[in-house]
Design a protein around this motif. Structure first.
Motif, short mmCIF file in Angstrom:
data_model
loop_
_atom_site.label_atom_id
_atom_site.label_comp_id
_atom_site.label_asym_id
_atom_site.label_seq_id
_atom_site.Cartn_x
_atom_site.Cartn_y
_atom_site.Cartn_z
N UNK A 256 0.80 -1.18 -0.37
CA UNK A 256 -0.31 -0.49 -0.49
C UNK A 256 1.04 0.82 0.11
N UNK A 257 2.66 0.95 0.39
CA UNK A 257 2.86 2.25 0.49
C UNK A 257 3.74 2.83 -1.04
N UNK A 258 3.13 1.78 -1.68
CA UNK A 258 4.43 1.94 -2.95
C UNK A 258 2.59 2.63 -4.22
N UNK A 259 3.05 3.71 -4.10
CA UNK A 259 2.04 3.91 -5.63
C UNK A 259 1.73 3.46 -6.96
N UNK A 260 0.82 2.94 -7.21
CA UNK A 260 0.59 2.40 -8.04
C UNK A 260 -0.47 3.36 -9.63
N UNK A 261 0.40 3.12 -10.57
CA UNK A 261 0.35 4.32 -11.95
C UNK A 261 -1.33 3.74 -12.25
N UNK A 262 -2.14 4.61 -12.08
CA UNK A 262 -3.73 4.06 -12.97
C UNK A 262 -3.07 3.61 -14.11
N UNK A 263 -4.30 2.93 -14.79
CA UNK A 263 -4.80 1.81 -16.38
C UNK A 263 -4.99 2.93 -16.47
N UNK A 264 -4.93 3.34 -17.90
CA UNK A 264 -5.82 4.12 -18.75
C UNK A 264 -6.80 3.42 -19.17
N UNK A 265 -8.35 3.60 -20.00
CA UNK A 265 -9.31 3.94 -20.05
C UNK A 265 -9.11 4.12 -21.60
N UNK A 266 -9.04 3.82 -22.83
CA UNK A 266 -9.09 4.42 -23.72
C UNK A 266 -10.02 3.34 -25.11
N UNK A 267 -11.19 4.62 -26.04
CA UNK A 267 -11.82 4.17 -27.08
C UNK A 267 -11.13 4.45 -27.99
N UNK A 268 -11.24 3.54 -28.43
CA UNK A 268 -9.98 3.15 -30.25
C UNK A 268 -10.84 3.58 -30.90
N UNK A 269 -10.58 3.53 -32.57
CA UNK A 269 -11.26 3.40 -33.32
C UNK A 269 -10.83 4.18 -34.60
N UNK A 270 -11.27 3.54 -35.83
CA UNK A 270 -10.64 3.80 -37.23
C UNK A 270 -10.21 5.16 -37.64
N UNK A 271 -9.14 5.52 -38.24
CA UNK A 271 -9.25 7.22 -38.22
C UNK A 271 -10.49 7.46 -39.71
N UNK A 272 -10.98 6.24 -39.90
CA UNK A 272 -12.25 6.86 -41.25
C UNK A 272 -13.50 7.00 -40.40
N UNK A 273 -13.25 6.60 -39.03
CA UNK A 273 -14.90 7.27 -38.56
C UNK A 273 -13.97 8.24 -37.40
N UNK A 274 -13.53 9.23 -37.37
CA UNK A 274 -13.13 10.16 -36.84
C UNK A 274 -13.92 11.34 -36.55
N UNK A 275 -14.73 11.63 -38.16
CA UNK A 275 -16.53 12.64 -37.36
C UNK A 275 -16.95 12.32 -37.74
N UNK A 276 -16.80 10.59 -37.01
CA UNK A 276 -18.54 9.43 -36.49
C UNK A 276 -19.00 11.02 -35.15
N UNK A 277 -20.28 11.69 -35.36
CA UNK A 277 -21.02 12.56 -34.29
C UNK A 277 -21.45 11.78 -33.04
N UNK A 278 -21.68 10.58 -33.84
CA UNK A 278 -22.14 9.49 -32.49
C UNK A 278 -20.99 8.80 -31.75
N UNK A 279 -19.66 8.44 -32.75
CA UNK A 279 -18.61 8.23 -31.40
C UNK A 279 -17.87 9.22 -30.57
N UNK A 280 -18.16 10.55 -31.52
CA UNK A 280 -17.63 11.11 -30.48
C UNK A 280 -18.20 12.15 -29.39
N UNK A 281 -19.80 11.77 -29.84
CA UNK A 281 -20.71 12.04 -28.26
C UNK A 281 -21.09 11.12 -27.72
N UNK A 282 -20.64 9.63 -28.02
CA UNK A 282 -20.72 8.68 -27.04
C UNK A 282 -18.92 8.73 -26.23
N UNK A 283 -17.81 8.93 -26.57
CA UNK A 283 -16.83 9.24 -25.81
C UNK A 283 -17.18 9.43 -25.25
#
Length: 296
Positions: A256-283
């Protein structure tokens, strides 16, 4: 070639049989089968192998499926961009997420998002394997921890608190490590399939990666947790997976006395989907909802 035939073919591949595809599309099984056969005749290649139990996709069929999925996605994006309501989330969002996170956190959030957005449809696949987002036709995937180099776009959603823990029985039998450096003398329960397995701690104001080993190596957090409860070793897991076991005392924290860096939680998606308003809104919705809960 008709666009509807691409939709029918893609749905058939996803469903793995004509009956399920027809039900999903609200069409007759005979019509779906005829349209796929007509598509094969037009292309001059066999896309699917039919038998009495299920359909199998040929190599050419898999290549055509991936191209068809990209075409259908582009068409939906174009329609969304041209719509007078293009800023509003709409259409189908096909998502992959880890099993533990999906059951504990994603499930209620998907429900909330659907209630707020009547024009959105979800197809959620929970799996602890790292899916091929583009090849398997996903619009987006939720991933935890280190991300491999790829062409996918990654947006951080939240940090996951991480806990090192073991059962009281294991501590009585093997003792408690005084430092992360002592872990090499302990049985560690390994989450994921990377080799070697490195656990990260902060030692003396610097991050240190400690190589650990053990007899159990799986890609599901619940299995690791249950093995820890059974006294088989020390686990390093996101807190949400072990919170109940810590509360009831079947697991206890160590180091417990040793800090543990958190795990990152990510949303990943294809480059051709980066303009999707639905993906942006849900993320954005996921990021805000998890922040309101005070993290994960």
């Amino acid at each position: 070639m008709q666009l509807d035939d691409l939709r029918i073919f893609a749905a058939t591949v996803d469903a793995r049989n004509f009956t399920a595809a027809a039900r999903k599309l609200s069409l007759s099984k005979q019509f779906v089968s005829r349209r796929v056969m007509a598509l094969e005749a037009e292309l001059g290649v066999r896309l699917l192998v039919r038998n009495t139990r299920k359909l199998a996709i040929t190599d050419l069929g898999r290549e055509f499926y991936e191209r068809a999925r990209r075409i259908l996605t582009e068409v939906e994006d174009a329609a969304q961009a041209m719509s007078s309501q293009h800023t509003e989330p709409r259409g189908l969002l096909r998502i992959s997420a880890p099993m533990s996170f999906g059951m504990t956190h994603l499930s209620p959030l998907v429900t909330q998002f659907l209630k707020r957005n009547d024009a959105v449809r979800f197809e959620v696949v929970l799996s602890d394997r790292s899916v091929d987002v583009i090849g398997e036709g996903f619009d987006m995937a939720i991933r935890i921890g280190m991300l491999a180099d790829s062409t996918l776009i990654a947006q951080k959603i939240a940090d996951l608190r991480v806990v090192a823990c073991c059962s009281p029985g294991y501590r009585r039998r093997r003792g408690e490590p005084a430092s992360p450096l002592d872990l090499e003398a302990h049985d560690c329960l390994l989450y994921g399939h990377e080799r070697p397995v490195l656990w990260e701690f902060v030692i003396g104001n610097a991050r240190k990666s400690i190589e650990v080993d053990g007899r159990l190596h799986v890609n599901n957090g619940e299995l690791v947790r249950d093995a820890a409860v059974a006294g088989l070793g020390i686990a390093l897991l996101p807190e949400f997976i072990v919170a109940e076991a810590l509360r009831t005392g079947t697991l206890m924290t160590v180091l417990e006395t040793f800090e543990r860096p958190p795990f990152g939680l990510y949303a990943v998606y294809p480059q051709h989907r980066q303009r999707s308003s639905t993906i942006r809104a849900f993320t954005s919705f996921l990021r805000e909802a998890l922040a309101e809960k005070g993290g994960v």
